[in-house]
Design an enzyme around this catalytic site. Structure first.
Site, PDB file in Angstrom:
ATOM      1  CG  HIS A  63      -2.003   0.894   1.182  1.00 36.55           C
ATOM      2  ND1 HIS A  63      -1.665   2.379   1.528  1.00 36.55           N
ATOM      3  CD2 HIS A  63      -3.316   1.015   1.049  1.00 36.55           C
ATOM      4  CE1 HIS A  63      -2.972   3.062   1.423  1.00 36.55           C
ATOM      5  NE2 HIS A  63      -3.934   2.049   1.389  1.00 36.55           N
TER       6      HIS A  63
ATOM      7  CB  CYS B 194      -3.708   3.064  -1.789  1.00 41.66           C
ATOM      8  SG  CYS B 194      -5.134   4.551  -1.541  1.00 41.66           S
TER       9      CYS B 194
ATOM     10  CD  GLN C 213      -6.955  -4.401   4.160  1.00 40.81           C
ATOM     11  OE1 GLN C 213      -7.804  -5.189   4.383  1.00 40.81           O
ATOM     12  NE2 GLN C 213      -6.925  -3.195   3.822  1.00 40.81           N
TER      13      GLN C 213
ATOM     14  CG  ASP D 107       0.123  -2.253   5.725  1.00 35.89           C
ATOM     15  OD1 ASP D 107      -0.734  -2.347   6.817  1.00 35.89           O
ATOM     16  OD2 ASP D 107      -0.001  -1.963   4.812  1.00 35.89           O
TER      17      ASP D 107
ATOM     18  CE  LYS E 232      -7.363  -0.020   6.186  1.00 33.04           C
ATOM     19  NZ  LYS E 232      -8.455   0.271   5.172  1.00 33.04           N
TER      20      LYS E 232
END
Length: 406
Positions: free
Chosen positions: A119, A360, A199, A196, A222
Site C-alpha cells: 500500500h 492505493c 488487512q 503493515d 478496518k
C-alpha cells in the site's frame, strides 16, 4: 457468540431499492451497535481530557483511554501496554517508524526491503527515508500470485539489509505473507521487520511476540472500530531508542526556555490531545471481536473468501488476481473489457458496494499489467447470500454492457 447482521445498523437500509450488500470492508468495516454506543456514552457521560484534570470526568476519561490501551495490548499479545502507541491510523503509525527509527538508524548504502505489492502508506515513507539518508530501496521478488518464495528472499537479504517493511495481508491480492519466517530471515542479517497489519488484524489472531515482529501497524476502522484511531506496536527496546516526531502537550515531562524532556513510553509519542473517543470505540470493537472469537472470525472469513473466489471463477469473463489458497478478506477481479469503475457503478444500482481503482497500490497495478481492478472485500457480517448477490450483479453488468467480455 453468533454474528447477526442486525448488530450492524447501517446494513438495515436499502440502497437504490435493494438491500445493502456491503463488500468494501478492506476500505473500512461497518460498526456494530456496541461500538457506536460506547462512543456515544463516552461523550454523554465521561467527556474530558486525559492525564491532566484531577476531577471526576478527567479520571473517568483517563481510565477509559488507558483501559483501551490494555485491551489492545492483550489483543495482539504485546508484552506490555508500553509497547502500544495510539495513532490516527496505519498510515501515521508507519510514518512514525520511518521518520523516527528509519531516519536515525539508516545511512548511505544501507538497504530497505519492501515489495511492489505495498500500500502507498508502506511505500512512500520508505521512499522518503531512502532519499533523506542515502539508503537503497530494494524490492523482494513476488511470485506470479503475489506470494513470496522464502528461499528467494533468503538469497536477496544480505548484511546491508537493515529494514524489511511488508504487508501481512495484501489489500489487493488477499495473500497472507509468512511474517514469522520473514522476521527470522531479516533478524539473521541484523535488521528489523516493520509490518503493515491493516488487512490482517480484522481477520487473523495476531500474536506479535510469536511473530517476533519489531513494529506492527494497524487501524481501528478496518476491525469494526471508528475512524481516526490506529496503533503502532513496537518492541519496547526499540521504542526507547526513538525520538518523537510530534511535539507539544501531553508528551512532555519537563519544559524549560531552551530545552525539554519527554514522558516515558508510550506517552512520549502521543503529543497533543489524544483520540480519546476513538480509543474507547476501538476497545469496544475488540470486545465484540473477542466475544465472537478470533478463531471463528478467521474461519468464517477464510471460508467466505474461498467461496467468493470459487463462485466468481464460474462467471465467464471474470479474471481473478492473487492466489486461490492462503488468502483472506478480499477477491480482486476484472470483468472482461468493462472498466472497473463502470462495474462498480452498475453494481451500486443493485445495492452492492465494492471498490474500484488502483487501491492505493499503483506499483502493484503496473506489476499486474492493469490500470485498475474491482475488489470485493468481506468481514464477519457478510455471508454466501452476499456473494450470490455479487455474482448475480456481475451477470447483470455483462448484460448492461452487451456482454462486453472480450
Amino acid at each position: 457468540m453468533r454474528v447477526n447482521k442486525s448488530d450492524f445498523p447501517i446494513l438495515q437500509q436499502k440502497i437504490n431499492d435493494h438491500r445493502l450488500v456491503y463488500l468494501d470492508s478492506a476500505a473500512t468495516s461497518q460498526k456494530p451497535m456496541s461500538v457506536i454506543e460506547s462512543i456515544e456514552q463516552y461523550y454523554k457521560k465521561d467527556n474530558s481530557n486525559v492525564h491532566r484534570g484531577v476531577h471526576t470526568l478527567g479520571s473517568r476519561a483517563t481510565e477509559a483511554y488507558e483501559a483501551a490501551r490494555e485491551k489492545v495490548a492483550q489483543f495482539i499479545q504485546a508484552s506490555s501496554s508500553k509497547e502500544v502507541i495510539f495513532t490516527r491510523g496505519t498510515t501515521t503509525a508507519l510514518n512514525l517508524v520511518a521518520s523516527s527509527y528509519g531516519r536515525s538508524k539508516l545511512s548511505a548504502g544501507d538497504e530497505i526491503w519492501i515489495t511492489a505489492a505495498e500500500h502507498h502508506s508502506n511505500l512512500i515513507p520508505w521512499q522518503q527515508v531512502a532519499k533523506a539518508t542515502g539508503a537503497k530501496l530494494c524490492y523482494l521478488e513476488l511470485q506470479a500470485d503475489g506470494s513470496l518464495d522464502l528461499e528467494q528472499v533468503k538469497g536477496q537479504l544480505g548484511p546491508r539489509a537493515k529494514i524489511l517493511a511488508i504487508h501481512h495481508v495484501s489489500n489487493v491480492l488477499g495473500v497472507i505473507q509468512p511474517i514469522a519466517d520473514l522476521a527470522k530471515l531479516i533478524h539473521q542479517q541484523g535488521g528489523i521487520i516493520v509490518v503493515d497489519g491493516a488487512q490482517s488484524i480484522p481477520h487473523l489472531s495476531i500474536d506479535v511476540q510469536q511473530l517476533d515482529v519489531d513494529f506492527f501497524a494497524f487501524s481501528g476502522h478496518k476491525m469494526l472500530g471508528p475512524t481516526g484511531i490506529g496503533v503502532l506496536y513496537g518492541k519496547e527496546a526499540l521504542l526507547e531508542q526513538m525520538e518523537p516526531i510530534e511535539f507539544g502537550g501531553e508528551m512532555i515531562d519537563f519544559v524549560g526556555l531552551h530545552e525539554a524532556s519527554w514522558k516515558e513510553l508510550p506517552w512520549k509519542f502521543e503529543g497533543g490531545t489524544p483520540i480519546i473517543a476513538g480509543a474507547v470505540g476501538l476497545g469496544a470493537a475488540i470486545d465484540y471481536l473477542q466475544q465472537v472469537g478470533m478463531d471463528q472470525v478467521e474461519q468464517h472469513d477464510r471460508q467466505l473468501t474461498a467461496y467468493a473466489y470459487q463462485r466468481l471463477s464460474q462467471i465467464d469473463g471474470v479474471k481473478l488476481y492473487g492466489p486461490q489458497e492462503s488468502r483472506i478478506g478480499v477477491v480482486t477481479f476484472n470483468l472482461g473489457s468493462i472498466h472497473p469503475h463502470d462495474v462498480a457503478t452498475v453494481l451500486d444500482t443493485e445495492g452492492i458496494a465494492i471498490r474500484a481503482g488502483h487501491h492505493c497500490c499503483q506499483p502493484l497495478m503496473k506489476w499486474l499489467e492493469e490500470t485498475a481492478t474491482a475488489r470485493a472485500s468481506f468481514h464477519i457480517y457478510n455471508d454466501e447470500q452476499d456473494i450470490e448477490a455479487l455474482a448475480s450483479g456481475l451477470e447483470k453488468t455483462k448484460e448492461f454492457f452487451g456482454n462486453a467480455i472480450g
